[in-house]
Design a protein around this motif. Structure first.
Motif, PDB file in Angstrom:
ATOM      1  N   ARG A   1      -6.531  -0.854 -11.041  1.00 47.07           N
ATOM      2  CA  ARG A   1      -6.854  -1.168  -9.491  1.00 47.07           C
ATOM      3  C   ARG A   1      -6.277   0.081  -8.808  1.00 47.07           C
ATOM      4  O   ARG A   1      -4.941   0.345  -8.971  1.00 47.07           O
ATOM      5  CB  ARG A   1      -6.513  -2.436  -9.138  1.00 47.07           C
ATOM      6  CG  ARG A   1      -7.378  -2.925  -8.112  1.00 47.07           C
ATOM      7  CD  ARG A   1      -7.470  -4.116  -7.684  1.00 47.07           C
ATOM      8  NE  ARG A   1      -5.497  -4.929  -8.017  1.00 47.07           N
ATOM      9  CZ  ARG A   1      -4.949  -5.463  -8.241  1.00 47.07           C
ATOM     10  NH1 ARG A   1      -5.584  -6.792  -8.173  1.00 47.07           N
ATOM     11  NH2 ARG A   1      -3.480  -6.234  -8.279  1.00 47.07           N
ATOM     12  N   ARG A   2      -6.849   0.291  -8.424  1.00 44.12           N
ATOM     13  CA  ARG A   2      -6.321   1.769  -7.220  1.00 44.12           C
ATOM     14  C   ARG A   2      -4.733   0.630  -6.244  1.00 44.12           C
ATOM     15  O   ARG A   2      -4.598  -0.136  -6.230  1.00 44.12           O
ATOM     16  CB  ARG A   2      -6.953   2.054  -5.660  1.00 44.12           C
ATOM     17  CG  ARG A   2      -6.334   2.922  -4.699  1.00 44.12           C
ATOM     18  CD  ARG A   2      -7.517   3.532  -3.824  1.00 44.12           C
ATOM     19  NE  ARG A   2      -8.431   4.350  -4.345  1.00 44.12           N
ATOM     20  CZ  ARG A   2      -9.044   5.403  -5.302  1.00 44.12           C
ATOM     21  NH1 ARG A   2      -8.178   5.986  -5.327  1.00 44.12           N
ATOM     22  NH2 ARG A   2     -10.057   5.328  -5.706  1.00 44.12           N
ATOM     23  N   PHE A   3      -3.751   1.407  -6.339  1.00 48.82           N
ATOM     24  CA  PHE A   3      -2.662   1.103  -5.617  1.00 48.82           C
ATOM     25  C   PHE A   3      -2.048   0.987  -4.539  1.00 48.82           C
ATOM     26  O   PHE A   3      -3.355   1.807  -3.492  1.00 48.82           O
ATOM     27  CB  PHE A   3      -0.853   2.466  -6.114  1.00 48.82           C
ATOM     28  CG  PHE A   3      -0.135   1.789  -5.375  1.00 48.82           C
ATOM     29  CD1 PHE A   3       0.702   0.384  -5.808  1.00 48.82           C
ATOM     30  CD2 PHE A   3       0.062   2.395  -4.733  1.00 48.82           C
ATOM     31  CE1 PHE A   3       2.142   0.384  -5.327  1.00 48.82           C
ATOM     32  CE2 PHE A   3       1.827   1.971  -3.765  1.00 48.82           C
ATOM     33  CZ  PHE A   3       2.799   0.785  -4.779  1.00 48.82           C
ATOM     34  N   GLU A   4      -2.038  -0.286  -4.335  1.00 49.57           N
ATOM     35  CA  GLU A   4      -1.714  -0.607  -2.886  1.00 49.57           C
ATOM     36  C   GLU A   4      -0.356  -1.278  -2.545  1.00 49.57           C
ATOM     37  O   GLU A   4       0.013  -2.211  -3.146  1.00 49.57           O
ATOM     38  CB  GLU A   4      -2.560  -2.025  -1.842  1.00 49.57           C
ATOM     39  CG  GLU A   4      -4.286  -1.028  -2.006  1.00 49.57           C
ATOM     40  CD  GLU A   4      -5.241  -2.142  -1.873  1.00 49.57           C
ATOM     41  OE1 GLU A   4      -4.643  -3.217  -1.393  1.00 49.57           O
ATOM     42  OE2 GLU A   4      -6.004  -2.098  -1.654  1.00 49.57           O
ATOM     43  N   GLN A   5       0.612  -0.081  -0.909  1.00 51.48           N
ATOM     44  CA  GLN A   5       1.904  -1.257  -0.942  1.00 51.48           C
ATOM     45  C   GLN A   5       2.209  -2.429  -0.375  1.00 51.48           C
ATOM     46  O   GLN A   5       1.214  -2.463   0.497  1.00 51.48           O
ATOM     47  CB  GLN A   5       2.448   0.244   0.050  1.00 51.48           C
ATOM     48  CG  GLN A   5       4.162  -0.079  -0.045  1.00 51.48           C
ATOM     49  CD  GLN A   5       5.039   0.548  -0.009  1.00 51.48           C
ATOM     50  OE1 GLN A   5       4.063   1.647   0.994  1.00 51.48           O
ATOM     51  NE2 GLN A   5       6.243   0.536   0.864  1.00 51.48           N
ATOM     52  N   ARG A   6       2.178  -3.755  -0.760  1.00 49.06           N
ATOM     53  CA  ARG A   6       2.937  -4.234  -0.149  1.00 49.06           C
ATOM     54  C   ARG A   6       3.825  -4.444   0.989  1.00 49.06           C
ATOM     55  O   ARG A   6       4.641  -3.651   0.762  1.00 49.06           O
ATOM     56  CB  ARG A   6       2.592  -5.699  -1.207  1.00 49.06           C
ATOM     57  CG  ARG A   6       1.915  -5.851  -2.041  1.00 49.06           C
ATOM     58  CD  ARG A   6       2.307  -6.472  -3.385  1.00 49.06           C
ATOM     59  NE  ARG A   6       0.662  -6.524  -4.521  1.00 49.06           N
ATOM     60  CZ  ARG A   6       0.384  -6.925  -5.917  1.00 49.06           C
ATOM     61  NH1 ARG A   6       2.008  -7.244  -5.818  1.00 49.06           N
ATOM     62  NH2 ARG A   6      -0.446  -7.460  -6.201  1.00 49.06           N
TER      63      ARG A   6
ATOM     64  N   GLN B   1      -7.773 -10.501  -2.669  1.00 49.99           N
ATOM     65  CA  GLN B   1      -9.481 -10.359  -3.208  1.00 49.99           C
ATOM     66  C   GLN B   1      -9.379 -10.709  -4.370  1.00 49.99           C
ATOM     67  O   GLN B   1      -8.487 -11.388  -5.967  1.00 49.99           O
ATOM     68  CB  GLN B   1      -9.417  -9.064  -3.225  1.00 49.99           C
ATOM     69  CG  GLN B   1      -8.324  -8.062  -2.123  1.00 49.99           C
ATOM     70  CD  GLN B   1      -8.252  -6.545  -1.528  1.00 49.99           C
ATOM     71  OE1 GLN B   1      -7.793  -6.467  -2.086  1.00 49.99           O
ATOM     72  NE2 GLN B   1      -8.825  -6.140  -0.416  1.00 49.99           N
TER      73      GLN B   1
ATOM     74  N   ARG C   1      -7.213   8.922  -9.521  1.00 51.88           N
ATOM     75  CA  ARG C   1      -6.611   7.716  -9.214  1.00 51.88           C
ATOM     76  C   ARG C   1      -5.297   7.241  -9.440  1.00 51.88           C
ATOM     77  O   ARG C   1      -5.128   7.571  -9.949  1.00 51.88           O
ATOM     78  CB  ARG C   1      -7.322   6.670  -9.577  1.00 51.88           C
ATOM     79  CG  ARG C   1      -7.622   4.957  -8.986  1.00 51.88           C
ATOM     80  CD  ARG C   1      -8.563   4.091  -9.973  1.00 51.88           C
ATOM     81  NE  ARG C   1      -9.481   4.418  -9.697  1.00 51.88           N
ATOM     82  CZ  ARG C   1      -9.919   3.007  -8.759  1.00 51.88           C
ATOM     83  NH1 ARG C   1      -9.631   2.487  -7.797  1.00 51.88           N
ATOM     84  NH2 ARG C   1     -10.652   3.454  -8.222  1.00 51.88           N
TER      85      ARG C   1
ATOM     86  N   ARG D   1      -7.803  -9.184  -7.532  1.00 57.39           N
ATOM     87  CA  ARG D   1      -6.720  -9.543  -7.892  1.00 57.39           C
ATOM     88  C   ARG D   1      -6.533 -11.544  -8.331  1.00 57.39           C
ATOM     89  O   ARG D   1      -5.395 -11.622  -8.671  1.00 57.39           O
ATOM     90  CB  ARG D   1      -5.479  -9.219  -6.220  1.00 57.39           C
ATOM     91  CG  ARG D   1      -3.482  -9.654  -6.267  1.00 57.39           C
ATOM     92  CD  ARG D   1      -3.412  -8.936  -5.604  1.00 57.39           C
ATOM     93  NE  ARG D   1      -2.022  -9.861  -6.151  1.00 57.39           N
ATOM     94  CZ  ARG D   1      -1.308 -10.838  -5.106  1.00 57.39           C
ATOM     95  NH1 ARG D   1      -1.339 -11.242  -4.155  1.00 57.39           N
ATOM     96  NH2 ARG D   1       0.062 -10.516  -5.612  1.00 57.39           N
TER      97      ARG D   1
END
Length: 426
Positions: free
Chosen positions: A82-87, A228, A56, A231
């Motif tokens: 928590r899985r990385f999500e690019q903003r 979410q 992960r 977050r």
């Protein structure tokens, strides 16, 4: 940049092992996350994308990196899985910036980006990209071109930075990046609900937490509700405990319990404890994270703690000396040491010899007028809150007292400093 701050080339970080403070490996660096800025200002290095042993990929903020040396990265040990999500405002160094074609500002010549270097800013925990290693000619990183390579300042190239128009929330964030949280909160309050949600989604957790603390209650609830849940819990953890508890207290019971269940147990316990007090009492106003020292700690220890840039000026104005345990509720509260006294005594002096123990601490059920009178009478900016058993529960700061004494809509009024002489008087 400070001469002593080492320059690190990002290519040397690819695949580097990440360790916790005990020496256990938690993963490897797979990318770096930066925030570009309008114009040619150097980007901030926000953190690292770390691939855990479970495969992960998660985000590790640079504020939780304590060392980058000898081919390894050391963390504080606190890692959000928590899985990385690019903003929208973020760029990946390896994925988005390397092998990119940019231009030299001085000549207009097109060059290829081979590497970037980063440095930590002096006396701060912030990191910036400072230089760019480029190759002249048309060859890229993987083409093995024989063109000349040069190392230039970030400001010497163009083609990276955000465009100032047409970037929506991204441009807005870059434009207001230097605003204080209270000023950015004022901007957000006057945006449309749609744009407000876009900007909030693009802010990092710590910045959003700082801004939420300065927003009217309705805006806080609206923004938190559009995040979410995982977050939202992270942002609440990043807020000052008293502000987070106030916000949680305004949510429906089911939503409040759901968010508390997603928070770290220790943080959730602090929230529940704060929410058990009436809002306009010392217990409801206090933060549970003052600076607590033991009697055998020294002036040097105290000064090191108050240098923490994450502390508000009010919390950094004094330290509280208690017997173990150090976390609130503590052991027996012994007294307070003000920072001015710390500056007057040798570093090796024990804080227990400098105590101001004449003032009676606040009781957790002390009403707001009593708390305000205490601050006005003794010219304090923070005050300890102690229970009947003598344990330190937390500290009330003057800003929280003012928040609850001003009119309910005071945050919705724009604040301007006016110079009596006007612009011509400068």
């Amino acid at each position: 940049m400070a001469a002593s701050a080492p320059r690190i080339f990002v290519s040397h970080l690819s695949g580097v092992a990440v360790f916790d403070p005990t020496g256990d490996q938690v993963g490897r660096v797979r990318d770096l996350v930066v925030m570009l800025r309008v114009g040619r200002r150097s980007p901030r290095l926000l953190g690292l994308v770390v691939e855990l042993t479970t495969r992960r990929r998660v985000f590790l903020p640079m504020t939780r990196v304590t060392g980058v040396e000898s081919g390894q990265v050391i963390t504080t040990g606190v890692l959000n899985v928590r899985r990385f999500e690019q903003r929208p405002t973020e760029r990946l160094v390896f994925g988005d910036l390397l092998d990119r074609r940019v231009r030299l500002v001085e000549t207009g010549e097109e060059v290829t980006v081979l590497d970037l270097s980063v440095q930590q800013l002096p006396a701060r925990r912030d990191w910036e990209v400072d230089r760019v290693f480029v190759r002249r000619g048309k060859g890229g990183t993987f083409r093995r071109s024989k063109g000349e390579t040069i190392l230039v300042e970030w400001s010497a190239v163009t083609g990276f930075s955000l465009e100032e128009q047409g970037q929506g929330a991204e441009s807005l964030l870059a434009t207001f990046e230097q605003l204080r949280p209270a000023d950015l909160a004022n901007v957000l309050h006057h945006l449309s609900a749609k744009r407000r949600a876009e900007v909030a989604a693009a802010l990092d957790d710590d910045r959003l937490a700082d801004v939420l603390e300065e927003l009217p209650e309705d805006d806080q609830i609206e923004i938190l509700g559009k995040l979410q849940e995982e977050r939202a819990a992270d942002v609440l953890e990043a807020m000052d405990p008293d502000d987070a508890a106030d916000l949680l207290g305004e949510l429906p019971e089911e939503e409040k319990e759901r968010l508390l269940s997603l928070m770290k147990p220790a943080d959730a316990a602090d929230m529940r404890r704060l929410m058990s007090y009436e809002e306009k009492t010392a217990g409801g106003l206090m933060t549970t994270e003052p600076i607590v020292l033991r009697p055998d700690d020294t002036v040097a220890d105290a000064l090191a703690r108050i240098r923490n840039p994450d502390l508000s000026p009010a919390l950094a104005a004094q330290v509280y000396v208690c017997r173990p345990p150090d976390e609130t509720p503590t052991g027996k509260y012994l007294g307070t040491v003000h920072f001015q006294r710390l500056l007057r005594d040798p570093p090796y002096t024990l804080v227990s010899s400098l105590l101001d123990d004449d003032l009676q601490p606040l009781a957790p059920d002390a009403a707001l007028p009593v708390v305000a009178g205490f601050f006005a009478t003794y010219d304090m900016v923070a005050a300890p809150v102690v229970d009947e058993s003598g344990s330190l529960l937390g500290a009330v700061t003057v800003d929280d007292v003012l928040d609850h004494m001003l009119p309910d809509d005071w945050r919705e009024t724009e604040f301007h400093l006016e110079d009596e002489g006007g612009a011509d008087g400068l």
